[in-house]
Design a protein around this motif. Structure first.
Motif, PDB file in Angstrom:
ATOM      1  N   ARG A  39      -1.862 -53.070   3.653  1.00 29.23           N
ATOM      2  CA  ARG A  39      -0.709 -52.485   2.504  1.00 29.23           C
ATOM      3  C   ARG A  39      -1.560 -50.829   2.227  1.00 29.23           C
ATOM      4  O   ARG A  39      -1.891 -49.777   2.623  1.00 29.23           O
ATOM      5  N   ARG A  40      -0.449 -49.812   2.467  1.00 29.35           N
ATOM      6  CA  ARG A  40       0.062 -48.553   2.639  1.00 29.35           C
ATOM      7  C   ARG A  40       1.352 -48.292   1.239  1.00 29.35           C
ATOM      8  O   ARG A  40       1.850 -48.492   0.893  1.00 29.35           O
ATOM      9  N   ILE A  41       0.205 -47.451   0.643  1.00 29.85           N
ATOM     10  CA  ILE A  41       0.898 -46.287  -0.743  1.00 29.85           C
ATOM     11  C   ILE A  41       0.971 -44.571  -0.107  1.00 29.85           C
ATOM     12  O   ILE A  41       0.495 -44.216   0.354  1.00 29.85           O
ATOM     13  N   LEU A  81      -8.438 -43.176   2.401  1.00 27.98           N
ATOM     14  CA  LEU A  81      -7.682 -41.833   1.616  1.00 27.98           C
ATOM     15  C   LEU A  81      -7.217 -40.724   2.457  1.00 27.98           C
ATOM     16  O   LEU A  81      -8.166 -40.307   3.793  1.00 27.98           O
ATOM     17  N   ILE A  82      -6.071 -40.510   2.216  1.00 35.80           N
ATOM     18  CA  ILE A  82      -5.047 -39.472   3.302  1.00 35.80           C
ATOM     19  C   ILE A  82      -5.029 -38.211   2.549  1.00 35.80           C
ATOM     20  O   ILE A  82      -4.152 -38.682   1.533  1.00 35.80           O
ATOM     21  N   GLY A 110      -6.583 -32.981   6.912  1.00 34.74           N
ATOM     22  CA  GLY A 110      -6.261 -31.963   7.808  1.00 34.74           C
ATOM     23  C   GLY A 110      -4.998 -31.088   7.172  1.00 34.74           C
ATOM     24  O   GLY A 110      -4.442 -32.141   6.314  1.00 34.74           O
ATOM     25  N   PRO A 111      -4.587 -30.227   7.715  1.00 30.88           N
ATOM     26  CA  PRO A 111      -3.795 -29.422   7.577  1.00 30.88           C
ATOM     27  C   PRO A 111      -1.938 -30.756   7.584  1.00 30.88           C
ATOM     28  O   PRO A 111      -2.190 -31.073   8.337  1.00 30.88           O
ATOM     29  N   SER A 112      -1.486 -30.034   6.764  1.00 34.66           N
ATOM     30  CA  SER A 112       0.024 -30.767   6.846  1.00 34.66           C
ATOM     31  C   SER A 112       0.078 -30.064   7.576  1.00 34.66           C
ATOM     32  O   SER A 112       0.309 -29.556   8.840  1.00 34.66           O
ATOM     33  N   GLU A 163      -1.553 -39.298   0.366  1.00 37.81           N
ATOM     34  CA  GLU A 163      -1.699 -38.323  -0.547  1.00 37.81           C
ATOM     35  C   GLU A 163      -2.607 -38.408  -1.680  1.00 37.81           C
ATOM     36  O   GLU A 163      -2.341 -38.005  -3.528  1.00 37.81           O
ATOM     37  N   ALA A 164      -3.612 -38.865  -1.059  1.00 41.20           N
ATOM     38  CA  ALA A 164      -4.925 -38.875  -2.341  1.00 41.20           C
ATOM     39  C   ALA A 164      -5.250 -37.730  -3.617  1.00 41.20           C
ATOM     40  O   ALA A 164      -5.743 -38.245  -4.145  1.00 41.20           O
ATOM     41  N   ASP A 165      -5.390 -36.425  -2.616  1.00 39.25           N
ATOM     42  CA  ASP A 165      -5.234 -35.549  -3.401  1.00 39.25           C
ATOM     43  C   ASP A 165      -4.673 -35.444  -4.783  1.00 39.25           C
ATOM     44  O   ASP A 165      -5.665 -35.160  -6.105  1.00 39.25           O
ATOM     45  N   LYS A 166      -3.878 -35.784  -5.455  1.00 40.69           N
ATOM     46  CA  LYS A 166      -3.470 -35.987  -6.473  1.00 40.69           C
ATOM     47  C   LYS A 166      -4.115 -36.569  -7.890  1.00 40.69           C
ATOM     48  O   LYS A 166      -3.701 -37.033  -8.142  1.00 40.69           O
ATOM     49  N   LEU A 167      -4.407 -37.997  -6.963  1.00 35.85           N
ATOM     50  CA  LEU A 167      -5.556 -39.318  -7.709  1.00 35.85           C
ATOM     51  C   LEU A 167      -6.803 -38.033  -8.096  1.00 35.85           C
ATOM     52  O   LEU A 167      -7.075 -38.132  -9.671  1.00 35.85           O
TER      53      LEU A 167
END
Length: 255
Positions: free
Chosen positions: A60-62, A140-141, A40-42, A114-118
């Motif tokens: 667990r969260r990163i 994934l978020i 979803g949008p920021s 921020e899974a987009d970056k991966l």
């Protein structure tokens, strides 16, 4: 009503939906896919929802950084698992340890913000390998384009069990935010709905407006607020460009 402002995530509708997705992944039969995706949008409150769920299920969260490498990703996952790693260990060594650490308790999901970056860095396959080998649920978020990006990575896309599109805040959510963050101020319903609309339903901007209105009320001794008293909304729009030549400088020439 409590007189103490909220100090952490607030249980909005997106939080409830995120929790439902998490429980579905935890309780799934092991032959089913183990990925969930929240997009979803920021400003829609995705990260806050994940932190609320993290506390409830001990996940667990990163949060992926812009400069991360595969080894950085694995080190952060292992740190969340309570493992100590050596700088000399290779990515393969770290991955094997991460599989064992995550697989030791598959009721504790791994949430990756921020899974987009991966996906952009061609590192998302690392998570596929960890999930497949350990059996742990992975959530994934990312931004609204994340599902489209995952379409390009078939081995991840076909392992998604649940897709959760985060929704903009409605009036009920806005009321909860007002009660949680400005409990000493009574907001008129029309004002709250206008705050919601002017904030485009983004929880982050709604909270900013509620805080701004609350500060106004405290400074002027108001216990209640409506549109007639306060309407100085924050919309996130940048200032209009100024005409810097409106008052040109006088050029003084030497005699």
């Amino acid at each position: 009503m409590t007189n103490t402002p909220a100090q952490g995530p607030v249980a909005l509708k997106n939080v409830a939906s995120f929790m439902a997705m998490t429980v579905k992944l935890i309780e799934r039969p092991l032959h089913l896919p183990g990925f969930g995706v929240c997009h979803g949008p920021s400003g829609y409150g995705k990260s806050w929802a994940s932190m609320y769920v993290q506390m409830k299920v001990k996940a667990r969260r990163i949060e992926v950084g812009e400069t991360w490498t595969r080894r950085t990703l694995l080190r952060h996952i292992l740190k969340e698992c309570g493992e100590t790693v050596r700088k000399s260990w290779s990515a393969s060594d770290l991955a094997e340890l991460a599989k064992a650490a995550l697989g030791a308790d598959t009721t504790r999901p791994l949430i990756v913000d921020e899974a987009d970056k991966l996906v952009d860095k061609n590192m998302i396959e690392v998570l596929r390998e960890l999930q497949q080998e350990s059996g742990v649920p992975v959530i994934l978020i990312g931004e609204e384009k994340l599902p489209g990006k995952l379409l390009t990575v078939e081995r991840i896309h076909n392992r998604v069990l649940d897709w959760f599109p985060a929704q903009p805040c409605d009036l009920d959510d806005t009321k909860v935010l007002a009660t949680s963050f400005q409990p000493k101020v009574k907001f008129d319903e029309e004002l709250l709905d206008t705050i919601r609309l002017r904030s485009s339903g983004r929880a982050r901007r709604i909270v900013t407006n509620i805080d701004k209105a609350g500060e106004f009320a405290r400074d002027r001794g108001h216990k209640t607020l409506d549109l007639k008293i306060w309407s100085d909304f924050y919309t996130g729009e940048p200032p209009v460009q100024r005409d810097v030549e409106q008052f040109p400088r006088r050029i003084v020439r030497a005699a």
